[in-house]
Design an enzyme around this catalytic site. Structure first.
Site, PDB file in Angstrom:
ATOM      1  N   ASP A  53       7.009  -7.092 -30.984  1.00  0.00           N
ATOM      2  CA  ASP A  53       7.238  -6.861 -32.162  1.00  0.00           C
ATOM      3  C   ASP A  53       5.996  -6.329 -33.242  1.00  0.00           C
ATOM      4  OD1 ASP A  53       7.967  -9.131 -35.032  1.00  0.00           O
ATOM      5  OD2 ASP A  53       6.253  -9.537 -34.665  1.00  0.00           O
ATOM      6  N   GLU A  71       9.928  -3.357 -31.398  1.00  0.00           N
ATOM      7  CA  GLU A  71      10.562  -3.297 -32.617  1.00  0.00           C
ATOM      8  C   GLU A  71      10.406  -2.342 -33.410  1.00  0.00           C
ATOM      9  OE1 GLU A  71      11.002  -6.733 -36.131  1.00  0.00           O
ATOM     10  OE2 GLU A  71       8.891  -6.425 -35.024  1.00  0.00           O
TER      11      GLU A  71
END
Ligand code: GLC
Length: 534
Positions: free
Chosen positions: A211, A261
């Site tokens: 993330d 990401e």
């Protein structure tokens, strides 16, 4: 144990990976919140869809202030979803069907309920506990001003990234105040995350989504952004590569794969994360954000392939996820691109048009060389749902002062059974986000019976996709507005018509799959794609 669908090492180079947003996938216990029992009961669904792997958005213990991206315990499952033992069973049962599992690690920040942050609050200014985060005194005569001018990483947010405590210290949170940023210059932070990676790899996961992967490292001086310091004080800093090289050695011990990401506009900077000793893959947000326009899509595909080639990494093709406006809605608007900054309530949308384009886009992305991500509900053609304002939960909405609709519209629970209460999601209690009234028509049981449905298109396309072979892409000569390409070794073509004029199909021996009907003359209408055997 069944053979994985891609038994080969490096299965991730051409995989189809299905993103499961657990809270909204399937509800096993009828309380209106999706859970692991629901996922386990639906494992045959994934097998029938033909996907190679599942990526689970965070399923850990969390106060859910940001949909689980505020993690209080990285080694335990949130009780609303189930238990660690159930997660282990799920990973094993999926593997028996040949399906691998990816978990989602959130390294940039923790929940404010994480034991480290609670200890830091209790220990007070200047304590070693606070060194795991970014605590600073404020500016101004009484320390009443935030330590710097950094903007929130929630696009559209006007809220500060610093929160002041009663003891006078401020702490940094690039997202919500309930998500304090970790100090990645601290060895304990690095050690802990490598342990967490090992913990999940030892439980049988095949990979990890990272993330906010380009945000972890901060300039220790935390300088203002005004005056444009170079390098950027918190985006894409060079120290990150050292962190990921170290993570890679952990992954290599377990044959694990990473997907980062990484939202970065510069293709060269993006590709640095994909060097051979760093992350194997990263999400292709440029492709996701690209408008439905033949020239721009072709340019996006070419840039993608060109940026990945020098580092030897496979491309990924992504059309949507839990953060962005759903594909059929986006493609049904006058602006078909995606940009967090332009999201608004009440944008006019032609869903029939968007759905036609999304069907064509599915065949386009599944024909390209690389891995493909499918976000739950994409295979059902779900549109972005309008959430009544009183039911909105997403902090992105609140932190924009109520102007950004937020991301709940793409996080609505899946409709499973057309005839059941709440379309089969939740029974004792209604779903945590309301399903729009007409969503029974999108239900899995209904689509499964309909050869013309989006679900049937995805099932067939994913199943026959190996006909393209593993070769590189070659563009074929085609009229303006038409994308046509072959994959070197397969003898199979993909043709997508985005132009108003119907296009003649190139010479072929077999029509393998079409996203919509051909016209009476056998030509390819606008917003339609086909797969052909040459
Ligand atoms: C990522 C997630 C998003 C989350 C944010 C903060 O962008 O995809 O859902 O809000 O990180 O963790």
């Amino acid at each position: 144990m069944a053979q994985p669908r891609h038994a080969a090492a490096q299965w991730w180079r051409s995989a189809v990976i299905y993103q499961v947003y657990v809270r909204s996938f399937a509800d096993g216990d009828g309380d209106g919140t999706g859970d692991l029992a629901g996922v386990r009961a639906r494992l045959p669904y994934f097998a029938e869809l033909g996907v190679d792997a599942l990526w689970f958005t965070p399923w850990y213990v969390s106060p859910m202030k940001d949909g689980g991206y505020d993690v209080a315990d990285y080694r335990a499952i949130d009780p609303a979803f189930g238990t660690l033992a159930e997660a282990e069973k799920l990973i094993a049962e999926a593997a028996e069907l040949g399906i691998r599992t990816l978990v989602d690690i959130v390294p940039n920040h923790v929940s404010d309920q994480h034991p480290w942050f609670r200890a830091a609050l209790a220990a007070g200014p200047g304590s070693p506990e606070r060194e795991l985060f970014h605590f600073r005194p404020g500016r101004g005569p009484h320390g009443e001003l935030p330590p710097n001018d950094w903007p929130s990483q929630f696009a559209g947010s006007t809220e500060p990234v610093w929160t002041r405590l009663p003891d006078g210290d401020w702490y940094l949170h690039l997202f919500t105040p309930e998500q304090p940023d970790l100090n990645w210059a601290h060895p304990v932070v690095r050690q802990e995350h490598e342990d967490i990676l090992r913990f999940w790899f030892e439980r049988g996961v095949a990979g990890v989504r990272i993330d906010s992967a380009a945000l972890l490292a901060k300039d220790p001086a935390l300088p203002d952004l005004a005056g444009a310091p170079d390098p950027h004080p918190f985006v894409d800093r060079d120290e990150l590569h050292d962190i990921y090289r170290s993570w890679r050695t952990v992954a290599d011990d377990h044959d694990g794969v990473f997907v980062g990401e990484v939202w970065l506009p510069d293709p060269e900077r993006f590709a640095r994360y994909l060097r051979p000793d760093e992350l194997q893959t990263a999400f292709n947000f440029a492709f996701l954000s690209c408008p439905w326009d033949a020239e721009r899509l072709r340019a996006s595909i070419d840039t993608t392939l060109a940026e990945h080639a020098p580092v030897g990494a496979p491309a990924t093709w992504v059309l949507c996820n839990h953060d962005v406006t759903r594909t059929v809605t986006r493609y049904g608007r006058s602006d078909t691109g995606f940009d967090f900054a332009t999201k608004a309530f009440g944008t006019p949308t032609d869903l029939a048009l968007g759905t036609r384009r999304a069907r064509a886009a599915a065949l386009l992305s599944l024909a390209l060389p690389g891995a493909v991500y499918v976000y739950q509900g994409e295979e059902l053609g779900l549109p972005e749902a309008d959430i009544p304002r009183a039911r909105i939960e997403d902090p992105m909405h609140f932190r924009s002062g109520g102007t950004d609709p937020g991301r709940d519209g793409c996080r609505v629970p899946l409709p499973w059974e057309a005839g059941a209460p709440y379309a089969g999601f939740g029974s004792r209690e209604g779903p945590w986000l309301p399903l729009p009234e007409d969503w029974a028509s999108y239900a899995v049981d209904r689509q499964a019976q309909d050869p013309g449905s989006m679900l049937s298109l995805y099932r067939t396309a994913i199943t026959i996709r190996p006909v393209f072979g593993g070769g590189p892409l070659t563009w074929l000569t085609a009229p303006d507005g038409v994308l046509a390409f072959a994959r070197a070794d397969g003898g199979v073509l993909c043709v997508v018509n985005l132009a108003e004029t119907p296009a003649d199909l190139p010479a072929h021996t077999q029509l393998l799959l079409a996203s919509g009907p051909l016209d009476p003359e056998g030509r390819l209408p606008q917003d339609t794609a086909v797969w052909l055997r040459a």
